[in-house]
Design an enzyme around this catalytic site. Structure first.
Site, short mmCIF file in Angstrom:
data_model
loop_
_atom_site.label_atom_id
_atom_site.label_comp_id
_atom_site.label_asym_id
_atom_site.label_seq_id
_atom_site.Cartn_x
_atom_site.Cartn_y
_atom_site.Cartn_z
N GLU A 247 0.80 -1.23 0.00
CA GLU A 247 0.00 0.00 0.00
C GLU A 247 0.83 1.28 0.00
O GLU A 247 0.60 2.18 0.81
CB GLU A 247 -0.96 -0.01 1.19
CG GLU A 247 -1.88 -1.21 1.18
CD GLU A 247 -2.86 -1.24 2.34
OE1 GLU A 247 -2.78 -0.37 3.22
OE2 GLU A 247 -3.71 -2.16 2.35
N ASN A 295 2.07 -5.26 -3.02
CA ASN A 295 0.67 -5.58 -2.71
C ASN A 295 -0.11 -4.28 -2.46
O ASN A 295 0.38 -3.38 -1.78
CB ASN A 295 0.66 -6.44 -1.44
CG ASN A 295 -0.65 -7.12 -1.16
OD1 ASN A 295 -1.19 -7.82 -2.03
ND2 ASN A 295 -1.18 -6.96 0.05
N HIS A 331 -10.24 -6.42 -2.29
CA HIS A 331 -11.31 -6.10 -1.35
C HIS A 331 -12.37 -5.37 -2.18
O HIS A 331 -12.19 -4.22 -2.56
CB HIS A 331 -10.81 -5.19 -0.22
CG HIS A 331 -9.81 -5.85 0.68
ND1 HIS A 331 -10.15 -6.91 1.49
CD2 HIS A 331 -8.49 -5.63 0.88
CE1 HIS A 331 -9.07 -7.29 2.17
NE2 HIS A 331 -8.05 -6.54 1.81
N GLU A 362 -6.10 -10.81 -1.14
CA GLU A 362 -6.89 -10.59 0.09
C GLU A 362 -8.38 -10.51 -0.23
O GLU A 362 -9.09 -9.63 0.26
CB GLU A 362 -6.46 -9.27 0.77
CG GLU A 362 -4.97 -9.18 1.06
CD GLU A 362 -4.58 -7.94 1.87
OE1 GLU A 362 -5.47 -7.22 2.35
OE2 GLU A 362 -3.36 -7.73 2.02
N ASP A 364 -12.23 -10.37 -0.51
CA ASP A 364 -13.54 -10.47 0.14
C ASP A 364 -14.46 -9.50 -0.59
O ASP A 364 -14.01 -8.60 -1.30
CB ASP A 364 -13.48 -10.19 1.66
CG ASP A 364 -12.74 -8.92 2.04
OD1 ASP A 364 -12.63 -8.00 1.22
OD2 ASP A 364 -12.28 -8.84 3.20
C1 XIL Z 1 -6.43 -6.06 8.33
C2 XIL Z 1 -6.80 -7.16 9.30
O1 XIL Z 1 -7.66 -8.05 8.65
C3 XIL Z 1 -7.45 -6.56 10.52
O2 XIL Z 1 -7.67 -7.57 11.51
C4 XIL Z 1 -6.61 -5.45 11.11
O3 XIL Z 1 -7.30 -4.84 12.16
C5 XIL Z 1 -6.26 -4.43 10.05
O4 XIL Z 1 -5.64 -5.07 8.95
N1 XIL Z 1 -4.95 -4.70 3.67
C6 XIL Z 1 -3.94 -5.48 4.21
C7 XIL Z 1 -4.24 -6.31 5.39
O5 XIL Z 1 -2.85 -5.55 3.64
O6 XIL Z 1 -3.11 -6.50 6.19
C8 XIL Z 1 -5.37 -5.73 6.21
O7 XIL Z 1 -5.67 -6.62 7.28
C9 XIL Z 1 -6.57 -5.51 5.34
C10 XIL Z 1 -6.26 -4.57 4.22
#
Ligand code: XIL
Length: 447
Positions: A247, A295, A331, A362, A364
């Site tokens: 990020e 990422n 996401h 990641e 969802d």
């Molecule tokens: C998130 C976790 O799922 C949570 O439990 C935590 O509070 C915050 O981070 N991008 C990422 C992940 O790279 O590491 C993040 O994970 C979600 C978004």
């Protein structure tokens, strides 16, 4: 569907509920973004904060019918030729050099050949040719639950620690490392023949205060070098996939729209943009064979952010920076972007044309706020996973959690859930398979 109203809604909504940028004291950043993913360690209602995730140790077997041979598609030969594949056995993946096969279609690598049948997602991934890693974010808290462990190991062969390998968990005070929670997850994964991706070496979020407030280029470089070296060194014999930088780019809206720019983190502010090259170079020195990934979120289909990230990554490739691939977090839904399967496929192709792997890292799909309808969610799940499946250089699909009840989105500001279930994953609160699971399975079987 992506729509103007959705974007506007999100732009207006952004961080109204208190996203924070983890307080890294950047100068001059006034837009108040910081990202759905840029907050502090609170957030997931049940997923546990990094440092608190101490349960789930002492796990021994959690068998689950783990299939044999965790084929690593990233090193597997492709070479699938025609439409066989049905009889492929488990977990090949060794050998070969990743050269694309020839299927007479001309041009690049041949398509991935699906298994004829599979009873788990993991089996579908392992039997495909080339294999596809099927991942999940795993939390220490989750490993305290037998149903969670059973489903996690039966359905996946690739693990990302949800929080336990972030900077604040591993190096809570300068130079003092804490491995226990991360080791628990890595050991559990290995007992179940699952690969692990390290997540994440350099990130502005979940960064301890001593690091985020550090000043001076030499100091920050030295701290970054120590962290990468120590962490990769500790896990060296067990992990060879790493999210090196996470990020690094932001836009006005977390949907990836508006004014793309480097995120003003302590690394960027003190070192400049070259911190990214440097992080990858240090990681490569530490492990010449590891897969090293960039990422990010809301870079899943065409938008301002992915345009910026594409140019950034292309520059790295052109300069010979040792990057192996790009993770699209995927996401989908509030507060992040939406992306249809065709757009995801086109976007992936731009990156694979640079000679890189791509991953869904990641995934969802958030239903909160009614922004993504039930039907859209099913279509997205199928089509996006299918986009990866059809691209042999897409080496993994990781889901960000196992079951809805434990989704980080449920308590994440900006996700519009306010404690309600995000209904974002493949398993319900009782660990039963949802229709989303069936759609993903279809995609993995080429249907
Ligand atoms: C998130 C976790 O799922 C949570 O439990 C935590 O509070 C915050 O981070 N991008 C990422 C992940 O790279 O590491 C993040 O994970 C979600 C978004």
């Amino acid at each position: 569907m992506r729509s103007a109203p959705f974007t506007l809604l999100l732009s207006a909504f952004l961080c109204a509920a208190g996203c924070s940028d983890s307080g890294d004291g950047d100068g001059g950043e006034t837009t108040g973004t910081g990202g759905a993913t840029g907050g502090t360690t609170s957030g997931g209602t049940t997923s546990g904060t990094p440092s608190g995730a101490t349960t789930g140790s002492g796990e021994t077997s959690a068998s689950s019918g783990a299939t044999t041979g965790s084929g690593d598609p990233t090193s597997a030969s492709n070479g699938a030729t025609s439409g066989s594949g049905g009889g492929a056995t488990t977990g090949s993946g060794a050998g070969g050099d990743g050269a694309g096969g020839s299927d007479g279609t001309g041009g690049g690598a041949s398509a991935r050949v699906p298994a004829a049948s599979a009873s788990t997602l993991r089996e579908a991934g392992e039997k495909a040719n080339p294999p596809l890693l099927i991942g999940a974010a795993i939390s220490g808290g989750g490993l305290g639950n037998n149903d969670y462990k059973r489903v996690a190991a039966a359905e996946h062969n690739y693990v990302t620690a949800e929080n336990e390998m972030k900077w604040d968990a591993l190096e809570p005070s300068a130079g003092n490392f804490s491995w226990g929670s991360a080791d628990n997850i890595v050991n559990w994964a290995r007992q179940n023949n699952m690969k692990v991706k390290g997540h994440t070496l350099v990130w502005h979020s979940q960064l301890p205060g001593w690091m985020s407030s550090m000043t001076g280029k030499a100091n920050v470089e030295a701290a970054m070098r120590r962290h990468i070296t120590q962490v990769m060194g500790h896990f060296k014999d067990r992990l060879d996939h790493w999210d090196v930088v996470n990020e690094a780019v932001q836009t006005d809206s977390d949907t990836g729209v508006g004014n793309p720019r480097m995120r003003p983190t302590v690394f960027y502010n003190q070192i400049g943009e070259s911190y990214i090259d440097l992080a990858f170079q240090i990681a490569r020195e530490q492990d010449p064979k590891a897969k090293l990934y960039y990422n990010d979120y809301s870079i899943d289909a065409r938008n301002d952010k992915v345009e910026f990230v594409y140019n950034m990554v292309k520059g790295m490739v052109d300069r010979g920076v040792p990057i192996d691939g790009v993770g699209f977090q995927m996401h989908i839904g509030p507060p992040n972007n939406e992306a249809g399967g065709a757009d995801v496929a086109a976007n992936m192709k731009r990156f694979t044309d640079l000679g890189l792997e791509v991953l869904i890292s990641e995934m969802d799909i958030n239903r909160c706020g009614g922004v993504v309808t039930a039907e859209e969610q099913l279509t997205y799940y199928h089509d996006i996973v299918a986009a990866c499946f059809k691209e042999p250089k897409c080496t993994a699909v990781t889901f960000w959690g196992i079951n809805d009840g434990r989704s980080w989105l449920n308590g994440w500001s900006g996700a519009l859930c306010n404690g309600q279930s995000s209904q974002s994953l493949l398993f319900n609160d009782q660990y039963g398979k949802k229709e989303t699971y069936n759609r993903v399975m279809n995609a993995l079987l080429g249907k």
